[in-house]
Enzyme design. Structure first.
Site, PDB file in Angstrom:
ATOM      1  N   ASN A   1      36.130  47.608  32.162  1.00 33.55           N
ATOM      2  CA  ASN A   1      35.103  48.653  32.230  1.00 33.55           C
ATOM      3  C   ASN A   1      35.777  49.943  32.702  1.00 33.55           C
ATOM      4  O   ASN A   1      36.075  50.095  33.874  1.00 33.55           O
ATOM      5  CB  ASN A   1      34.001  48.212  33.212  1.00 33.55           C
ATOM      6  CG  ASN A   1      32.987  49.303  33.466  1.00 33.55           C
ATOM      7  OD1 ASN A   1      32.857  50.244  32.670  1.00 33.55           O
ATOM      8  ND2 ASN A   1      32.265  49.194  34.567  1.00 33.55           N
ATOM      9  N   TRP A   2      35.983  50.834  31.757  1.00 35.24           N
ATOM     10  CA  TRP A   2      36.690  52.083  32.098  1.00 35.24           C
ATOM     11  C   TRP A   2      35.847  53.037  32.932  1.00 35.24           C
ATOM     12  O   TRP A   2      36.374  53.965  33.525  1.00 35.24           O
ATOM     13  CB  TRP A   2      37.109  52.813  30.814  1.00 35.24           C
ATOM     14  CG  TRP A   2      38.198  52.183  30.053  1.00 35.24           C
ATOM     15  CD1 TRP A   2      38.860  51.011  30.319  1.00 35.24           C
ATOM     16  CD2 TRP A   2      38.810  52.703  28.858  1.00 35.24           C
ATOM     17  NE1 TRP A   2      39.817  50.776  29.381  1.00 35.24           N
ATOM     18  CE2 TRP A   2      39.802  51.799  28.469  1.00 35.24           C
ATOM     19  CE3 TRP A   2      38.587  53.838  28.082  1.00 35.24           C
ATOM     20  CZ2 TRP A   2      40.590  51.998  27.333  1.00 35.24           C
ATOM     21  CZ3 TRP A   2      39.357  54.044  26.956  1.00 35.24           C
ATOM     22  CH2 TRP A   2      40.362  53.128  26.589  1.00 35.24           C
ATOM     23  N   LYS A   3      34.536  52.862  32.906  1.00 34.64           N
ATOM     24  CA  LYS A   3      33.635  53.831  33.552  1.00 34.64           C
ATOM     25  C   LYS A   3      33.871  55.221  32.933  1.00 34.64           C
ATOM     26  O   LYS A   3      34.166  55.303  31.747  1.00 34.64           O
ATOM     27  CB  LYS A   3      33.831  53.812  35.069  1.00 34.64           C
ATOM     28  CG  LYS A   3      33.833  52.377  35.616  1.00 34.64           C
ATOM     29  CD  LYS A   3      33.759  52.266  37.091  1.00 34.64           C
ATOM     30  CE  LYS A   3      33.711  50.787  37.464  1.00 34.64           C
ATOM     31  NZ  LYS A   3      33.449  50.567  38.878  1.00 34.64           N
TER      32      LYS A   3
ATOM     33  N   HIS B   1      24.898  47.943  34.815  1.00 35.97           N
ATOM     34  CA  HIS B   1      25.961  48.062  35.812  1.00 35.97           C
ATOM     35  C   HIS B   1      25.365  48.658  37.091  1.00 35.97           C
ATOM     36  O   HIS B   1      24.481  49.519  37.029  1.00 35.97           O
ATOM     37  CB  HIS B   1      27.104  48.934  35.283  1.00 35.97           C
ATOM     38  CG  HIS B   1      28.299  48.884  36.187  1.00 35.97           C
ATOM     39  ND1 HIS B   1      28.378  49.646  37.325  1.00 35.97           N
ATOM     40  CD2 HIS B   1      29.424  48.145  36.134  1.00 35.97           C
ATOM     41  CE1 HIS B   1      29.531  49.370  37.940  1.00 35.97           C
ATOM     42  NE2 HIS B   1      30.179  48.459  37.232  1.00 35.97           N
TER      43      HIS B   1
ATOM     44  N   GLU C   1      26.384  50.807  39.057  1.00 35.08           N
ATOM     45  CA  GLU C   1      26.449  52.279  39.150  1.00 35.08           C
ATOM     46  C   GLU C   1      25.294  52.915  38.378  1.00 35.08           C
ATOM     47  O   GLU C   1      24.724  53.922  38.800  1.00 35.08           O
ATOM     48  CB  GLU C   1      27.815  52.771  38.646  1.00 35.08           C
ATOM     49  CG  GLU C   1      28.905  52.476  39.668  1.00 35.08           C
ATOM     50  CD  GLU C   1      30.279  52.254  39.086  1.00 35.08           C
ATOM     51  OE1 GLU C   1      30.528  52.627  37.927  1.00 35.08           O
ATOM     52  OE2 GLU C   1      31.111  51.683  39.810  1.00 35.08           O
TER      53      GLU C   1
ATOM     54  N   GLU D   1      28.433  40.747  39.808  1.00 39.93           N
ATOM     55  CA  GLU D   1      29.236  41.753  40.493  1.00 39.93           C
ATOM     56  C   GLU D   1      28.609  42.080  41.847  1.00 39.93           C
ATOM     57  O   GLU D   1      27.682  42.909  41.922  1.00 39.93           O
ATOM     58  CB  GLU D   1      29.318  43.033  39.657  1.00 39.93           C
ATOM     59  CG  GLU D   1      29.972  42.830  38.306  1.00 39.93           C
ATOM     60  CD  GLU D   1      30.636  44.119  37.822  1.00 39.93           C
ATOM     61  OE1 GLU D   1      31.842  44.072  37.561  1.00 39.93           O
ATOM     62  OE2 GLU D   1      29.958  45.149  37.726  1.00 39.93           O
TER      63      GLU D   1
ATOM     64  N   GLY E   1      35.031  48.370  43.404  1.00 36.72           N
ATOM     65  CA  GLY E   1      35.808  49.558  43.711  1.00 36.72           C
ATOM     66  C   GLY E   1      36.202  49.668  45.174  1.00 36.72           C
ATOM     67  O   GLY E   1      36.648  50.718  45.624  1.00 36.72           O
TER      68      GLY E   1
ATOM     69  N   SER F   1      36.667  44.295  42.142  1.00 37.43           N
ATOM     70  CA  SER F   1      38.039  44.323  42.674  1.00 37.43           C
ATOM     71  C   SER F   1      38.932  43.216  42.114  1.00 37.43           C
ATOM     72  O   SER F   1      39.795  42.686  42.817  1.00 37.43           O
ATOM     73  CB  SER F   1      38.026  44.292  44.204  1.00 37.43           C
ATOM     74  OG  SER F   1      37.417  45.478  44.710  1.00 37.43           O
TER      75      SER F   1
ATOM     76  N   GLY G   1      37.150  46.757  36.607  1.00 36.46           N
ATOM     77  CA  GLY G   1      37.036  48.208  36.623  1.00 36.46           C
ATOM     78  C   GLY G   1      38.403  48.847  36.776  1.00 36.46           C
ATOM     79  O   GLY G   1      39.170  48.982  35.831  1.00 36.46           O
ATOM     80  N   GLY G   2      38.714  49.236  38.001  1.00 33.70           N
ATOM     81  CA  GLY G   2      39.929  50.009  38.276  1.00 33.70           C
ATOM     82  C   GLY G   2      41.194  49.445  37.663  1.00 33.70           C
ATOM     83  O   GLY G   2      41.999  50.187  37.081  1.00 33.70           O
TER      84      GLY G   2
HETATM   85  P1  PGA Z   1      36.324  47.312  40.119  1.00 27.96           P
HETATM   86  O1  PGA Z   1      34.986  47.568  39.273  1.00 27.96           O
HETATM   87  O2  PGA Z   1      37.118  46.266  39.407  1.00 27.96           O
HETATM   88  O3  PGA Z   1      37.006  48.625  40.166  1.00 27.96           O
HETATM   89  O4  PGA Z   1      35.878  46.831  41.479  1.00 27.96           O
HETATM   90  C1  PGA Z   1      34.299  46.498  38.678  1.00 27.96           C
HETATM   91  C2  PGA Z   1      33.122  47.035  37.916  1.00 27.96           C
HETATM   92  O5  PGA Z   1      32.540  48.038  38.342  1.00 27.96           O
HETATM   93  O6  PGA Z   1      32.744  46.472  36.871  1.00 27.96           O
END
Ligand code: PGA
Length: 253
Positions: free
Chosen positions: A11-13, A97, A99, A169, A175, A214, A235-236
């Protein structure tokens, strides 16, 4: 035992312009071309979709969007619909998600329409669920998961449930570098599977449930080996093709 193919989705966001995305995919494709037994997806900003679909065509990498609007069209300024994504040959879409829920007011009521809209357009939905830190501390994790699974999937027929991928999640792990303990992840994912079983035993055997929060090359192997965890939403660590490819490889190790 049903065979569930693992899925590792990045997930690049809101990262990567089209030029940066092109550079990324050229780095990713050779790294994952010979890895078999795992599905690979990148979930990219709308503006990168067409380029990524073209560049990944014929490869093992699928391209997902990160949101859609539940209506096929209409006066919804700034929104993008499922048929618009499907016409681009996008494979799937991340929905709900945390966010989007926390920062953009995404509601369970909207998700109850978005998930079927994705399925109807032939897009594979990844539905994200998970508790906040305060909910976990209050012992409310199962209540939260039960409510999200019930409300967000209410319009999905039992025989279509297994076409939805669910991503567990925990919001406190996103994050933050604070990954869930393997036993916490396994427990929550098994609980989600039991919720699905309450609707359909067949769907519970087949539905894929990912862990997200994470995930890194250093912890992926342990998380992906958990009996009920069928992959990862990353994500990251998905922003760099080398570290994302390491996580993909960990899924089949
Ligand atoms: P993260 O994000 O791996 O950076 O914790 C996961 C996500 O938001 O799907």
């Amino acid at each position: 035992m049903a065979q569930r193919a693992p899925l590792v989705a990045g997930n690049w966001k809101m990262y990567k312009t089209e030029a940066q995305a092109e550079e990324y995919i050229q780095g990713l494709l050779p790294r994952v071309s010979s890895v078999s037994g795992v599905e690979v997806a990148i979930c990219v900003p709308f503006t990168d979709l067409r380029a990524m679909v073209d560049s990944a065509r014929g490869s093992r990498v699928e391209v997902y969007a990160q949101n859609l609007h539940q209506e096929a069209d209409g006066a919804f300024t700034g929104e993008v619909s499922a048929p618009m994504l499907a016409e681009l040959d996008v494979h799937g879409v991340v929905l709900g998600h945390s966010e989007r829920r926390e920062l953009f007011g995404e509601s369970d009521r909207a998700l109850a329409q978005k998930v079927p809209a994705a399925l109807a357009a032939g897009l594979k939905p990844i539905l994200c669920v998970g508790e906040t830190e305060a909910e976990r501390d209050a012992g409310d994790t199962e209540r939260k998961l039960r409510q999200q699974i019930a409300e967000d999937l209410v319009e999905v027929a039992d025989d279509e449930l297994a076409d939805v991928v669910i991503a567990y999640e925990p919001i406190w792990a996103i994050g933050t570098g604070r990954v869930a303990m393997p036993e916490q992840a396994q427990e929550a994912v098994a609980f989600i599977r039991a919720l699905i079983e309450g609707r359909s035993a067949e769907a519970a055997r087949r539905v894929r449930i990912l862990y997200g929060g994470s995930v890194k090359p250093g912890n992926a192997r342990e998380l992906l080996a958990l009996p009920d965890v069928d992959g990862a939403l990353v994500g990251g660590a998905s922003l760099d093709p080398a570290s994302f490819a390491e996580i993909v490889t960990a899924a089949v190790a």
